[in-house]
Design a protein around this motif. Sequence first.
Motif, short mmCIF file in Angstrom:
data_model
loop_
_atom_site.label_atom_id
_atom_site.label_comp_id
_atom_site.label_asym_id
_atom_site.label_seq_id
_atom_site.Cartn_x
_atom_site.Cartn_y
_atom_site.Cartn_z
N LYS A 1 3.56 16.61 51.95
CA LYS A 1 4.72 16.84 51.31
C LYS A 1 3.93 17.74 50.52
N SER B 1 4.13 20.23 55.04
CA SER B 1 5.63 20.11 54.77
C SER B 1 7.00 21.36 55.45
N LEU C 1 13.13 14.24 52.56
CA LEU C 1 13.01 13.45 53.00
C LEU C 1 11.83 12.11 52.28
N LEU D 1 12.08 18.77 50.15
CA LEU D 1 11.62 17.98 50.87
C LEU D 1 11.68 16.55 50.21
N CYS E 1 8.25 19.95 58.58
CA CYS E 1 9.34 19.05 58.26
C CYS E 1 10.03 19.44 57.97
N ILE E 2 10.43 20.95 56.97
CA ILE E 2 11.45 21.20 57.10
C ILE E 2 12.72 21.86 58.52
#
Length: 105
Positions: free
Chosen positions: A80, A86, A54, A50, A89-90
């Motif tokens: 993160k 997190s 990100l 990230l 987001c991944i």
Amino acid sequence: MFKVNPRRTFRYPVTVTIHDGEKAQTGKFHATFRAAQGDELRSRSDDLFLDIVLLEVHGIEIEGEDGQPLEGEDLLAAVKNDPSLSSACIAAYQESIVRKNRPKT
């Protein structure tokens, strides 16, 4: 000729479920990602994924230690650092790459 910008960025929705005690809260926010090249990911293998892809988050609020909402780099770092956020987001980044390149049937 098909041209590709290797430094492209994109915004994508992130859906997450946060478990807090007996409660589960599902929400959605948006993240701005950078499409990282494979050799960059391999050469920066010691960096967190990230940290490479990100760039920003929008539509999410996290309180700081002072009770005020985090902003900018502090907000990004908190996203993160949280295991649920997190991971979401991944998953969103990977989904965005796969979905955009899946043939329409």
